[in-house]
Design a protein around this motif. Structure first.
Motif, mmCIF file in Angstrom:
data_model
loop_
_atom_site.group_PDB
_atom_site.id
_atom_site.type_symbol
_atom_site.label_atom_id
_atom_site.label_comp_id
_atom_site.label_asym_id
_atom_site.label_seq_id
_atom_site.Cartn_x
_atom_site.Cartn_y
_atom_site.Cartn_z
ATOM 1 N N CYS A 144 25.958 137.619 40.606
ATOM 2 C CA CYS A 144 25.003 137.650 41.344
ATOM 3 C C CYS A 144 25.109 136.473 42.465
ATOM 4 N N LEU A 145 24.702 135.288 41.777
ATOM 5 C CA LEU A 145 25.310 134.641 42.235
ATOM 6 C C LEU A 145 26.163 133.822 42.965
ATOM 7 N N ARG A 146 27.275 134.272 42.234
ATOM 8 C CA ARG A 146 28.594 133.557 42.429
ATOM 9 C C ARG A 146 29.145 135.353 44.006
ATOM 10 N N ASN A 147 28.813 136.571 44.211
ATOM 11 C CA ASN A 147 29.169 136.851 44.284
ATOM 12 C C ASN A 147 27.334 137.708 45.803
ATOM 13 N N MET A 148 27.395 137.075 46.730
ATOM 14 C CA MET A 148 25.692 137.456 47.118
ATOM 15 C C MET A 148 25.932 139.206 47.708
ATOM 16 N N PHE A 149 28.114 139.661 47.986
ATOM 17 C CA PHE A 149 27.724 140.553 48.587
ATOM 18 C C PHE A 149 27.092 141.541 47.264
ATOM 19 N N ALA A 150 27.707 140.895 46.168
ATOM 20 C CA ALA A 150 27.231 142.472 44.778
ATOM 21 C C ALA A 150 25.961 142.687 45.336
ATOM 22 N N ALA A 151 24.654 141.599 45.181
ATOM 23 C CA ALA A 151 23.980 141.255 44.814
ATOM 24 C C ALA A 151 23.053 141.736 46.314
ATOM 25 N N GLN A 152 23.751 141.490 47.426
ATOM 26 C CA GLN A 152 23.306 143.124 48.311
ATOM 27 C C GLN A 152 23.263 144.386 47.620
ATOM 28 N N LEU A 153 24.390 144.520 47.753
ATOM 29 C CA LEU A 153 23.769 146.185 46.824
ATOM 30 C C LEU A 153 23.141 146.433 46.418
ATOM 31 N N LEU A 154 22.459 145.853 45.651
ATOM 32 C CA LEU A 154 21.142 146.142 44.526
ATOM 33 C C LEU A 154 19.445 146.041 45.082
ATOM 34 N N VAL A 155 19.568 144.584 45.715
ATOM 35 C CA VAL A 155 18.400 144.391 45.799
ATOM 36 C C VAL A 155 19.333 144.084 47.698
ATOM 37 N N ALA A 156 17.560 143.220 48.197
ATOM 38 C CA ALA A 156 17.622 143.303 49.768
ATOM 39 C C ALA A 156 17.695 141.030 49.889
ATOM 40 N N LEU A 157 18.601 140.983 49.991
ATOM 41 C CA LEU A 157 18.527 139.385 49.604
ATOM 42 C C LEU A 157 17.456 138.544 51.318
ATOM 43 N N ARG A 158 16.998 137.182 51.498
ATOM 44 C CA ARG A 158 16.110 137.038 52.341
ATOM 45 C C ARG A 158 17.370 135.446 51.898
ATOM 46 N N SER A 159 17.071 134.689 52.825
ATOM 47 C CA SER A 159 16.723 133.616 52.554
ATOM 48 C C SER A 159 16.277 132.636 51.555
ATOM 49 N N GLY A 160 17.127 131.475 50.789
ATOM 50 C CA GLY A 160 17.050 131.242 49.900
ATOM 51 C C GLY A 160 16.987 131.933 48.350
ATOM 52 N N ASP A 161 17.009 133.385 48.266
ATOM 53 C CA ASP A 161 17.241 134.189 46.988
ATOM 54 C C ASP A 161 18.477 133.498 46.271
ATOM 55 N N ASP A 162 19.072 132.780 46.867
ATOM 56 C CA ASP A 162 20.205 131.896 45.987
ATOM 57 C C ASP A 162 19.693 130.818 44.835
ATOM 58 N N ILE A 163 18.569 130.433 45.228
ATOM 59 C CA ILE A 163 17.472 129.989 44.621
ATOM 60 C C ILE A 163 16.720 130.655 43.306
ATOM 61 N N VAL A 164 16.665 131.129 44.037
ATOM 62 C CA VAL A 164 15.936 132.411 42.846
ATOM 63 C C VAL A 164 16.741 132.500 41.236
ATOM 64 N N PHE A 165 17.970 132.492 42.224
ATOM 65 C CA PHE A 165 18.945 133.499 41.097
ATOM 66 C C PHE A 165 19.321 132.190 40.271
ATOM 67 N N VAL A 166 19.009 130.725 40.952
ATOM 68 C CA VAL A 166 19.298 129.866 39.791
ATOM 69 C C VAL A 166 17.779 129.801 38.876
ATOM 70 N N ASP A 167 16.868 130.047 39.432
ATOM 71 C CA ASP A 167 16.027 129.801 38.539
ATOM 72 C C ASP A 167 15.882 130.471 37.316
#
Length: 131
Positions: free
Chosen positions: A65-88
């Protein structure tokens, strides 16, 4: 006093006043008890190994999901900074996985030590069987 009670119980269970019969029964009981513990350890190792597989799957999914944010968007609504949430989250689950891997390694080491102890007790029991 407790040891005397155990010795008397063993002598009664052996059905013989012979010390070799009492010792043989005592070692046989020790082997049975150790085998029960051994079985428990094996089951716990399987449980921890399964948990490692589960954690690895979570980590792989989060990394995808971190590498492919589009796939993550299909699963959840992403906001600005959610990539940091994935890393954490990835770091968190990796820490848990590393802990579980260390626990599995320690359990396997303890299992090998228990195997050696069961073998030693079986050897002692065998000595009293030939008497």
């Amino acid at each position: 006093m407790e040891n005397l009670v155990v010795l008397l119980e063993l002598a009664y269970s052996a059905g013989s006043p012979s010390i070799s019969d009492v010792m043989r029964l005592g070692f046989q009981r020790e082997v049975q008890e150790e085998r029960g513990w051994f079985s428990f350890l094996r089951g716990w190792c399987i449980n921890v190994a399964d948990r490692l597989v589960y954690l690895n799957t979570i980590i792989e999914e989060l990394e995808y999901c971190l590498r492919n944010m589009f796939a993550a968007q299909l699963l959840v609504a992403l906001r600005s900074g959610d990539d940091i949430v994935f890393v954490d989250a990835i770091m968190y689950f990796k820490a848990i996985r590393d802990f579980e891997a260390q626990k599995l390694e320690n359990l396997q080491l303890f299992l090998r030590a228990s195997e050696m102890e069961v073998t030693r007790r079986m050897q002692f029991a065998a000595r009293f069987n030939v008497m």
